[in-house]
Design a protein around this motif. Structure first.
Motif, short mmCIF file in Angstrom:
data_model
loop_
_atom_site.label_atom_id
_atom_site.label_comp_id
_atom_site.label_asym_id
_atom_site.label_seq_id
_atom_site.Cartn_x
_atom_site.Cartn_y
_atom_site.Cartn_z
N GLN A 1 71.73 58.51 -46.86
CA GLN A 1 72.55 59.29 -45.94
C GLN A 1 73.23 60.43 -46.69
O GLN A 1 73.80 60.23 -47.76
CB GLN A 1 73.61 58.38 -45.31
N ASP B 1 68.27 67.50 -41.77
CA ASP B 1 69.53 67.01 -41.22
C ASP B 1 70.74 67.51 -42.00
O ASP B 1 71.74 67.95 -41.43
CB ASP B 1 69.54 65.48 -41.21
N HIS C 1 71.01 62.47 -34.07
CA HIS C 1 71.34 62.68 -35.49
C HIS C 1 72.38 63.79 -35.64
O HIS C 1 73.39 63.62 -36.31
CB HIS C 1 70.08 63.05 -36.27
N GLN D 1 76.34 63.28 -37.23
CA GLN D 1 76.38 63.89 -38.55
C GLN D 1 77.39 65.04 -38.60
O GLN D 1 78.17 65.15 -39.55
CB GLN D 1 74.99 64.39 -38.96
N GLN E 1 80.85 63.61 -38.53
CA GLN E 1 81.23 63.09 -39.84
C GLN E 1 81.67 64.22 -40.77
O GLN E 1 82.68 64.11 -41.47
CB GLN E 1 80.05 62.34 -40.45
N THR F 1 68.64 57.07 -32.91
CA THR F 1 69.76 56.45 -33.62
C THR F 1 69.32 55.67 -34.85
O THR F 1 69.83 55.87 -35.95
CB THR F 1 70.54 55.52 -32.67
N ASP F 2 68.38 54.77 -34.66
CA ASP F 2 67.91 53.94 -35.75
C ASP F 2 66.40 53.73 -35.56
O ASP F 2 65.98 53.21 -34.51
CB ASP F 2 68.64 52.59 -35.76
N SER G 1 65.51 63.23 -42.97
CA SER G 1 65.87 62.55 -41.73
C SER G 1 66.13 61.09 -42.06
O SER G 1 65.19 60.31 -42.17
CB SER G 1 64.75 62.69 -40.70
N SER H 1 68.44 55.85 -40.17
CA SER H 1 69.47 55.32 -39.28
C SER H 1 70.76 56.12 -39.43
O SER H 1 71.06 56.62 -40.52
CB SER H 1 69.74 53.84 -39.60
N VAL H 2 71.49 56.25 -38.34
CA VAL H 2 72.83 56.84 -38.40
C VAL H 2 73.88 55.81 -37.99
O VAL H 2 75.04 56.15 -37.74
CB VAL H 2 72.94 58.10 -37.50
N ILE I 1 77.04 55.89 -39.94
CA ILE I 1 78.00 56.92 -39.53
C ILE I 1 78.81 56.43 -38.34
O ILE I 1 80.02 56.68 -38.25
CB ILE I 1 77.27 58.23 -39.19
N TYR I 2 78.16 55.72 -37.42
CA TYR I 2 78.90 55.16 -36.28
C TYR I 2 80.01 54.23 -36.77
O TYR I 2 81.16 54.31 -36.29
CB TYR I 2 77.95 54.39 -35.36
#
Length: 477
Positions: free
Chosen positions: A9, A158, A194, A198, A201, A227-228, A366, A369-370, A373-374
């Motif tokens: 990430q 990203d 994404h 992002q 964040q 998302t994932d 890319s 998973s994000v 970040i969640y």
């Protein structure tokens, strides 16, 4: 196929924050910002046979002076009393698709395009009824956004997209200082699953690093969002099978052959069974299961290509008119439209397009998973909502629910139906500690396109920080 690179990430370092601040300070215009605003104000649009009471602006913000990376925006003030309304940034995904083409012209914007490709009409469910809405074509190479350095278009990803979007916002607020400090939200769909977290964040980290609130971010709202990779994939298979699109045998083989490892090292066996699944589905529009395809401009081969590109933002976006995207292509390639929108003739694309294959095919980074970040942003106290149209096979409601379940959040309000103003079920919702999920009944990949009235109720409720309306509330009103 979407880029499945196993990458860490992106880390938004102190160095990045200092460099970003320096860029904004050095590049901020010395001109009166209200004079600069005036230059971007849009007059009557070609094909506009109606009057409006709100102002709107379009133009460019340079996010990197050295390479000449420049992003195009279209900002539309609220229908009434814009000074009291929040500011919302809308992002479409792809990667490589235009927020002007989709968000503004098909979904949440006020100016929609008729089938002749020349005339526009007012969208009665535009989100500028409740907010000031900023549409951004990002990254460079999307829509009217450009770079003076040709290689920039081949090196999007990203991390750089989030960094450039942060610089864009900081410089945009310099041009529109009356919106500094305004409650700010970010929304989007598809691959913006994404972009949105992002960018959120990056903003949170930037504000923390400068010990201030340069951007008053309050939360974000994403729909049918990537998302994932693993949970998205499992959800797609579940939805295809439960909707009767594929056979029992194919469903079993998809789960057997397309496991987590195949996301990192794609296998021929997974690719082969995926092709079989696509064949079994037939020539439907995967972005909207129950609406017709556009026979006017899509061959059998093109439709099959759409099905294969599961994570690509829709080339076709059918509602009552399945060929709606062709109207945008016709309209935004008109020279008179480009002039009114202040498109730089020296940097306009040879052919304006809704989505860029060059960007899509050359995407550099890319993360798979994000969800991390969640977790981070939930703890920061942001308002976070995830919505999903339940007739999308590309990023279906089952994918969204799997990703949310993976967060392992405590339930605050259990699963229930929510209702529109007429007392009809609009969808279903569940509230968690730090996140709200909203399903939208009968909507495809682009929820505001297929169910504009329900999408507007969703948006209004999100801005209010309330719960989706129940039957008792609707009956009382």
């Amino acid at each position: 196929m979407r880029v499945y690179q196993q990458m860490a990430q992106p880390m938004w370092s102190q160095t990045l924050v200092i460099a970003t601040l320096a860029t904004v300070l050095v590049c901020s215009t010395s001109e009166n910002p209200f004079v600069e605003q005036g230059k971007d104000r849009v007059g009557s649009l070609p094909g506009q046979a109606f009057n409006i009471t709100f102002a709107h602006y379009s133009g460019y913000i340079t996010v990197n002076e050295e390479s000449g990376r420049t992003l195009f925006y279209w900002f539309i003030e609220a229908l009434e009393d814009p000074h009291s309304k929040p500011l919302v940034l809308w992002l479409n995904g792809g990667p490589g698709c235009s927020s002007i083409a989709y968000g503004q012209s098909e979904e949440i914007g006020p100016f929609h395009i008729k089938a002749d490709g020349k005339t526009i009409y007012l969208n009665p469910y535009s989100w500028n009824r409740f907010a000031n809405v900023l549409f951004l074509d990002t990254p460079v190479g999307v829509g009217f956004s450009y770079s003076n350095t040709e290689s920039d278009v081949l090196n999007n990803g990203d991390k750089r997209t989030a960094e450039d979007n942060l610089v864009f916002l900081l410089k945009w607020f310099e041009r529109f200082p009356q919106y500094k400090g305004r409650d700010f939200f970010i929304s989007g769909e598809s691959y913006a699953g994404h972009y949105v977290p992002q960018l959120s964040q990056v903003i949170v980290k930037y504000n923390s690093a400068i010990k201030g609130n340069a951007i008053n971010l309050k939360g974000f709202l994403v729909g049918n969002a990537l998302t994932d990779d693993f949970y998205d994939q499992l959800g797609i298979y579940e939805f295809m099978w439960s909707s009767g699109l594929i056979s029992d045998q194919t469903y079993k083989l998809l789960n057997l052959l397309c496991d987590h490892e195949s996301l990192i090292h794609p296998s021929d066996s997974c690719a082969n069974i995926t092709e079989i699944a696509n064949t079994e589905m037939g020539n439907i529009d995967p972005y909207s299961l129950f609406t017709p395809t556009c026979h006017a401009n899509a061959s059998l081969g093109q439709l099959n290509q759409l099905v294969r590109r599961k994570h690509r933002k829709g080339i076709l976006a059918p509602i009552y008119d399945p060929c709606i995207t062709t109207h945008s292509i016709a309209y935004f390639n008109r020279p008179e439209v480009q002039r009114v929108l202040h498109v730089d003739p020296d940097h306009k694309p040879a052919q304006w397009e809704t989505c860029s294959d060059v960007i899509y095919d050359n995407w550099k980074d890319s993360p798979p998973s994000v969800l991390d970040i969640y977790h981070e942003l939930i703890h920061s106290g942001l308002r976070i909502w995830v919505f999903s149209g339940n007739t999308d096979t590309v990023l279906p409601v089952t994918s969204a629910r799997r990703s949310i379940n993976a967060l392992k959040l405590p339930t605050v309000s259990h699963w229930r139906a929510w209702y529109d103003d007429d007392g009809e079920v609009g969808g279903w919702t569940q509230e968690y500690a730090g996140l709200t999920f909203v399903g939208v009944r009968g909507a495809g990949h682009e929820v505001p396109l297929h169910k504009p009235k329900l999408a507007l109720i969703l948006f209004k409720t999100f801005l209010a920080g309330a719960s989706m309306p129940n039957l008792e509330l609707v009956s009382a009103s």
